[in-house]
Design a protein around this motif. Structure first.
Motif, PDB file in Angstrom:
ATOM      1  N   ASN A 127       0.844  -1.190   0.000  1.00 24.42           N
ATOM      2  CA  ASN A 127       0.000   0.000   0.000  1.00 24.42           C
ATOM      3  C   ASN A 127       0.883   1.244   0.000  1.00 24.42           C
ATOM      4  N   ARG A 128       0.267   2.380   0.002  1.00 24.35           N
ATOM      5  CA  ARG A 128       1.032   3.622  -0.183  1.00 24.35           C
ATOM      6  C   ARG A 128       2.093   3.811   0.901  1.00 24.35           C
ATOM      7  N   ASP A 129       1.815   3.389   2.112  1.00 24.94           N
ATOM      8  CA  ASP A 129       2.765   3.577   3.211  1.00 24.94           C
ATOM      9  C   ASP A 129       3.989   2.678   3.096  1.00 24.94           C
ATOM     10  N   ASP A 130       3.910   1.673   2.226  1.00 16.65           N
ATOM     11  CA  ASP A 130       5.041   0.743   2.088  1.00 16.65           C
ATOM     12  C   ASP A 130       6.103   1.243   1.123  1.00 16.65           C
ATOM     13  N   PHE A 131       5.768   2.203   0.306  1.00 22.45           N
ATOM     14  CA  PHE A 131       6.702   2.671  -0.718  1.00 22.45           C
ATOM     15  C   PHE A 131       7.711   3.660  -0.121  1.00 22.45           C
ATOM     16  N   ALA A 132       8.953   3.577  -0.599  1.00 18.66           N
ATOM     17  CA  ALA A 132       9.986   4.489  -0.097  1.00 18.66           C
ATOM     18  C   ALA A 132      11.175   4.506  -1.050  1.00 18.66           C
ATOM     19  N   ILE A 133      11.973   5.547  -0.933  1.00 18.54           N
ATOM     20  CA  ILE A 133      13.243   5.695  -1.652  1.00 18.54           C
ATOM     21  C   ILE A 133      14.340   5.701  -0.597  1.00 18.54           C
ATOM     22  N   THR A 134      15.366   4.894  -0.800  1.00 17.07           N
ATOM     23  CA  THR A 134      16.425   4.761   0.203  1.00 17.07           C
ATOM     24  C   THR A 134      17.768   5.173  -0.402  1.00 17.07           C
ATOM     25  N   ILE A 135      18.499   5.976   0.355  1.00 19.27           N
ATOM     26  CA  ILE A 135      19.835   6.414  -0.058  1.00 19.27           C
ATOM     27  C   ILE A 135      20.862   5.756   0.852  1.00 19.27           C
ATOM     28  N   THR A 136      21.872   5.154   0.228  1.00 19.26           N
ATOM     29  CA  THR A 136      22.940   4.488   0.979  1.00 19.26           C
ATOM     30  C   THR A 136      24.277   5.091   0.581  1.00 19.26           C
ATOM     31  N   ARG A 137      25.110   5.373   1.594  1.00 14.55           N
ATOM     32  CA  ARG A 137      26.424   5.971   1.339  1.00 14.55           C
ATOM     33  C   ARG A 137      27.538   4.996   1.752  1.00 14.55           C
ATOM     34  N   ASP A 138      28.521   4.853   0.889  1.00 17.57           N
ATOM     35  CA  ASP A 138      29.734   4.090   1.219  1.00 17.57           C
ATOM     36  C   ASP A 138      30.912   5.016   0.926  1.00 17.57           C
ATOM     37  N   GLN A 139      31.297   5.773   1.970  1.00 18.23           N
ATOM     38  CA  GLN A 139      32.322   6.792   1.751  1.00 18.23           C
ATOM     39  C   GLN A 139      33.686   6.187   1.464  1.00 18.23           C
ATOM     40  N   GLU A 140      33.941   5.020   2.036  1.00 21.11           N
ATOM     41  CA  GLU A 140      35.243   4.388   1.812  1.00 21.11           C
ATOM     42  C   GLU A 140      35.445   4.037   0.348  1.00 21.11           C
ATOM     43  N   HIS A 141      34.410   3.498  -0.287  1.00 16.72           N
ATOM     44  CA  HIS A 141      34.531   3.083  -1.686  1.00 16.72           C
ATOM     45  C   HIS A 141      33.933   4.112  -2.652  1.00 16.72           C
ATOM     46  N   ARG A 142      33.536   5.277  -2.119  1.00 13.60           N
ATOM     47  CA  ARG A 142      33.024   6.386  -2.929  1.00 13.60           C
ATOM     48  C   ARG A 142      31.784   5.975  -3.733  1.00 13.60           C
ATOM     49  N   VAL A 143      30.864   5.259  -3.077  1.00 10.50           N
ATOM     50  CA  VAL A 143      29.670   4.754  -3.759  1.00 10.50           C
ATOM     51  C   VAL A 143      28.422   5.361  -3.124  1.00 10.50           C
ATOM     52  N   LEU A 144      27.557   5.894  -3.959  1.00  9.03           N
ATOM     53  CA  LEU A 144      26.262   6.436  -3.538  1.00  9.03           C
ATOM     54  C   LEU A 144      25.176   5.630  -4.249  1.00  9.03           C
ATOM     55  N   THR A 145      24.222   5.099  -3.484  1.00  3.05           N
ATOM     56  CA  THR A 145      23.175   4.256  -4.056  1.00  3.05           C
ATOM     57  C   THR A 145      21.801   4.839  -3.745  1.00  3.05           C
ATOM     58  N   VAL A 146      20.944   4.910  -4.756  1.00  2.00           N
ATOM     59  CA  VAL A 146      19.554   5.320  -4.588  1.00  2.00           C
ATOM     60  C   VAL A 146      18.677   4.131  -4.972  1.00  2.00           C
ATOM     61  N   SER A 147      17.885   3.638  -4.013  1.00  4.63           N
ATOM     62  CA  SER A 147      17.062   2.437  -4.236  1.00  4.63           C
ATOM     63  C   SER A 147      15.587   2.783  -4.092  1.00  4.63           C
ATOM     64  N   ASP A 148      14.771   2.051  -4.854  1.00  2.00           N
ATOM     65  CA  ASP A 148      13.320   2.208  -4.711  1.00  2.00           C
ATOM     66  C   ASP A 148      12.657   0.844  -4.785  1.00  2.00           C
ATOM     67  N   ASN A 149      11.428   0.780  -4.305  1.00  2.00           N
ATOM     68  CA  ASN A 149      10.644  -0.451  -4.426  1.00  2.00           C
ATOM     69  C   ASN A 149       9.478  -0.227  -5.377  1.00  2.00           C
ATOM     70  N   GLY A 150       9.810   0.370  -6.517  1.00  2.00           N
ATOM     71  CA  GLY A 150       8.822   0.660  -7.540  1.00  2.00           C
ATOM     72  C   GLY A 150       8.665  -0.474  -8.525  1.00  2.00           C
ATOM     73  N   ILE A 151       8.287  -0.147  -9.740  1.00  2.00           N
ATOM     74  CA  ILE A 151       7.885  -1.159 -10.712  1.00  2.00           C
ATOM     75  C   ILE A 151       9.050  -1.945 -11.293  1.00  2.00           C
ATOM     76  N   GLY A 152      10.276  -1.354 -11.261  1.00  2.00           N
ATOM     77  CA  GLY A 152      11.438  -2.051 -11.785  1.00  2.00           C
ATOM     78  C   GLY A 152      11.449  -2.116 -13.309  1.00  2.00           C
ATOM     79  N   MET A 153      12.504  -2.765 -13.855  1.00  2.00           N
ATOM     80  CA  MET A 153      12.651  -2.858 -15.309  1.00  2.00           C
ATOM     81  C   MET A 153      13.055  -4.271 -15.718  1.00  2.00           C
ATOM     82  N   SER A 154      12.575  -4.656 -16.878  1.00  3.08           N
ATOM     83  CA  SER A 154      12.995  -5.911 -17.487  1.00  3.08           C
ATOM     84  C   SER A 154      14.236  -5.644 -18.329  1.00  3.08           C
TER      85      SER A 154
END
Length: 629
Positions: free
Chosen positions: A56-83
Motif C-alpha cells: 500500500n502507499r505507506d510501504d513505498f519508499a526511496i532509500t539512499i545508501t552511502r559508502d564513503q570508503e569506496h566512494r559509492v552512492l546508491t539510490v534504491s526504490d521499491n517501484g515497478i522495476g525494469m525488465s
C-alpha cells in the motif's frame, strides 16, 4: 561479456547532456530521485487494479545508501522495476523515456503524476560518477538484471538477483580534483541540503541512515556523556503545505513555512494561498513581506517565485511568474501542467506559465486592494516599504501597467494630513473642483507651507504632496484619473480665476509693468520672467519652474545623470498686495538702489522657499544686514 553501444549518437549526445544541458552538478540527485518516484508511481498505479502487488502507499519508499570508503552512492526504490527489454529501451537509448510512454498509454481520464518525460535525467549522474550500475527487477517477473556503464563508450547487461521488484542506482563517484570535490555528494549534510532544496516534496519518504547522538546510561564521570549511533531517518517533508486545504493550515504553520523557506525573521503582512483548476491547474502559496531585502532596490536582487513541477523544484527564482511591480512577493508555484525542456531546468515554452502569471497578478492585486480597504494600518506599513516599487510599475514601459498599479498608490494629503489613494482624493473633491492638485518637493512639511498650497487649502481644495523622485512622473504617465486632469500647483495654471479676475489681473500687470521690468533687469538673467500672482496668499514672493520640468526633476537629473542635466527656467512671482512688494515699488520711485536690494532679497527668499540652494549666501546675508540699518 560484450559491451553494447548506445543506440543514439552516444558519445556526442552524452557529452552534450553532461556538459551543456545541466548547469549544476547537484541536479543529478534530483533526477535520480525523480526517476525513483516515477517508478513507485507506476507500481502504485498498478496496485489499484492488481491485488498481487501486496503493497500500500505507506510501504513505498526511496532509500539512499552511502559508502564513503569506496566512494559509492546508491539510490534504491521499491517501484515497478525494469525488465531486460526496458533496460535496452530506457537506458540503452538516450532520450527514450519509459515514464512518458507509460503516461501516454494510460487511459485519458486517469490522473497520475509522472515527473520524468524525456529519459535523459538518469544520465546527469555521469556528471559526478565514473561508473553507474543499475540493478533492477520488474514487478511480475522472476529475473533481475544488472546494467553497467562507464559513460558514452557503451554498457553491459547481465542477469543478477534481487529479492523484490524495484531498482538500485549505484554510482561510483569520480576522484576529487583541485576544481571538483565529488566526495561532497557522499556527505550527510550535503545530501540533506540537496533533498531539501530539490526533492523535499517528493510524495514518498526518502530515507537514509544518519548519525545521531544519545546520552549514555551509567556513564562514568570522566567518560564522554554522549555516544553516536546510526539510525534510518526520513529526509523529506513529502506533502508541501500548499497542497493542503486552506482550512487545514493554521496561521502558525503558514508563518513557520515562510520563515524557514525564505529566511525572514519578520512575520509576513499577507498570506495568499491559491488552488486553481482549469486550462492550467496549479497551486500557489505567496507572501507579502513586512520588510524589504537589503538589496531589493538594486540590480542584484533576484525576484520571482520558486517554481515546482509535481513537487520537484525546477527554478529557484522564476521571474516570469511575477510582473516587476509585484516582485516583492515571495512564494512558490506548483503545477503538473508545465512543459519543461529535457533538462527539467527550464520551461520549454511559456504558454502555461503566461496563464499562471496573469492569474497570479490578478490575485495579488485583489489581495493588496483588500488590505488597503480593510486593513489600512498594515497596508500603510507595506506601502512604506514597497510603495516606490508600485510607482515604478505605474510609470515604467510608458504607462503600460498603470491600470494594475494606480489604485494601489498612496500620497500624502495636505488637507487630511495622512496618506490617501487617488480614488479617495477624487471622492472627496470640493464642489466645482476640476483638477487633482499636487506639489513636488523633498519634504511634505515644507510643501505644506508653500504659498500655492496654502491658497488651494484656503479654497477647500486638497493638494497631494509628492516627496519621492518617482512621484512627479506618475501624473505625467496617468495624465488623468477618473476623468480629472492633474495640475502641478507650483508651475501650472491653478484655474482659480474667473474671467473678471483675469481682467483685473491684466490691468494690475500693466499698472506695475515698470516694476516687473526693473526686477527682471536687476536679477540679471537669473529668471526667465517676472510676473504678478494672486495665488500666493500671505506670502510676498514665489519661484516656480518654467513649464516642462520641475525643480525636483532638475535636482534628480543632477544627481543621476549630471552630464545631461540643465537648469530649469525660473519664474519669479510677486504678490502685488503684499507690503514687501509695495515697499519695493515705492522705493523704485525714490531710491532705486534700495529697490534693487529689495528685488535681490525677495529673489533669495523665493529660492529658500522653493528649497533651492542660494546662489550667493554671503550676498544674501549682506543684504539683510544692510536693510536692517
Amino acid at each position: 561479456m560484450e559491451k553494447q553501444q548506445f543506440k543514439a549518437e552516444s558519445k556526442r549526445l552524452l557529452d552534450l547532456m553532461i556538459n551543456s544541458i545541466y548547469t549544476h552538478q547537484e541536479i543529478f540527485l534530483r533526477e535520480i530521485i525523480s526517476n525513483a518516484s516515477d517508478a513507485i508511481d507506476k507500481l502504485a498505479y498498478t496496485a489499484l487494479t492488481d491485488e498481487k502487488v501486496g503493497l500500500n502507499r505507506d510501504d513505498f519508499a526511496i532509500t539512499i545508501t552511502r559508502d564513503q570508503e569506496h566512494r559509492v552512492l546508491t539510490v534504491s526504490d521499491n517501484g515497478i522495476g525494469m525488465s531486460r527489454e526496458d533496460l535496452e529501451e530506457n537506458l540503452g537509448t538516450i532520450c527514450k523515456s519509459g515514464s512518458l510512454n507509460f503516461k501516454q498509454n494510460m487511459e485519458k481520464n486517469e490522473d497520475i503524476d509522472i515527473i520524468g518525460q524525456f529519459g535523459v535525467g538518469f544520465y546527469a549522474a555521469f556528471m559526478v560518477a565514473s561508473t553507474i550500475t543499475v540493478v533492477t527487477k520488474k514487478y511480475g517477473e522472476d529475473k533481475a538484471w544488472k546494467w553497467t556503464s562507464d559513460g558514452a563508450e557503451g554498457y553491459t547487461i547481465e542477469e543478477t538477483t534481487r529479492d523484490m521488484a524495484g531498482t538500485d542506482v549505484i554510482m561510483t563517484l569520480k576522484e576529487d580534483t583541485e576544481e571538483e570535490k565529488y566526495s561532497e555528494f557522499l556527505e550527510e549534510y550535503q545530501i540533506r541540503s540537496l533533498i531539501r532544496k530539490y526533492s523535499d516534496y517528493i510524495r514518498y519518504p526518502i530515507r537514509m541512515e544518519v548519525s545521531k547522538s544519545r546520552k549514555k546510561e551509567g556513564c562514568p564521570e570522566d567518560a564522554p556523556e554522549y555516544e553516536s549511533y546510526m539510525e534510518m531517518d526520513t529526509l523529506n517533508s513529502m506533502v508541501p503545505i500548499w497542497q493542503r486545504n486552506k482550512k487545514d493550515v493554521t496561521d502558525e504553520e503558514y508563518e513557520s513555512f515562510y520563515r524557514e523557506k525564505f529566511y525572514d525573521y519578520n512575520k509576513p503582512l499577507r498570506t495568499i494561498h491559491v488552488n486553481a483548476e482549469g486550462a492550467v491547474s496549479y497551486k500557489a502559496l505567496m507572501y507579502v513581506p513586512a520588510k524589504a531585502p537589503f538589496d531589493f532596490y538594486t540590480k542584484d536582487y533576484k525576484g520571482g517565485l520558486q517554481l515546482y513541477s509535481s513537487g520537484v523544484m525546477i527554478m529557484d527564482n522564476c521571474e516570469d511568474l511575477l510582473p516587476d511591480y509585484f516582485r516583492f512577493v515571495r512564494g512558490v508555484v506548483d503545477s503538473q501542467d508545465l512543459s519543461l525542456n529535457i533538462s527539467r531546468e527550464m520551461l520549454q515554452h511559456n504558454r502555461q506559465l503566461a496563464i499562471i502569471a496573469r492569474n497570479l497578478e490578478k490575485k495579488i492585486k485583489s489581495e493588496l486592494t483588500s488590505m488597503q480597504e480593510n486593513d489600512r494600518e498594515n497596508y500603510e506599513k507595506f506601502y512604506g516599504v514597497f510603495g516606490r516599487q508600485l510607482k515604478y510599475g505605474t510609470v515604467s514601459d510608458y504607462g503600460a501597467h498603470k491600470d494594475s498599479c494606480q489604485d494601489l498608490l498612496l500620497f500624502w494629503s495636505a488637507k487630511e494630513n495622512k496618506l490617501i489613494s487617488l480614488k479617495e482624493y477624487v471622492d472627496a473633491m470640493a464642489e466645482g473642483q476640476e483638477k487633482i492638485y499636487y506639489a513636488p518637493g523633498e519634504s511634505t512639511e515644507r510643501l505644506a507651507k508653500l504659498p500655492q498650497v496654502e491658497t488651494l487649502l484656503a479654497k477647500g481644495y486638497d493638494v497631494l504632496l509628492f516627496n519621492e523622485d518617482v512621484d512627479e512622473f506618475v501624473p505625467q504617465t496617468l495624465v488623468t484619473y477618473s476623468e480629472k486632469s492633474f495640475c502641478n500647483a507650483l508651475s501650472d495654471d491653478l484655474g482659480l480665476q474667473s474671467e473678471e479676475e483675469k481682467a483685473k489681473a491684466a490691468e494690475k500687470t500693466e499698472e506695475m509693468k515698470g516694476l516687473l521690468t526693473f526686477v527682471s533687469e536687476k536679477l540679471d538673467g537669473k529668471v526667465k520672467e517676472v510676473k504678478l500672482s494672486d495665488n500666493l496668499g500671505s506670502h510676498p514672493v514665489s519661484l516656480s519652474p518654467e513649464a516642462g520640468m520641475s525643480f525636483e526633476m532638475e535636482k534628480y537629473m543632477k544627481r543621476t545623470n549630471p552630464e545631461f542635466a540643465y537648469a530649469v527656467g525660473r519664474i519669479l512671482e510677486l504678490n502685488p498686495e503684499h507690503e514687501a512688494v509695495k515697499a519695493m515699488q515705492e522705493a523704485l520711485a525714490s531710491d532705486p538702489e534700495k529697490a534693487e536690494d529689495y528685488a535681490k532679497l525677495l529673489y533669495a527668499q523665493a529660492e529658500l522657499m522653493a528649497d533651492l540652494t542660494l546662489e550667493d549666501p554671503v550676498e544674501y546675508t549682506r543684504l539683510v544686514c544692510k536693510l536692517m540699518k
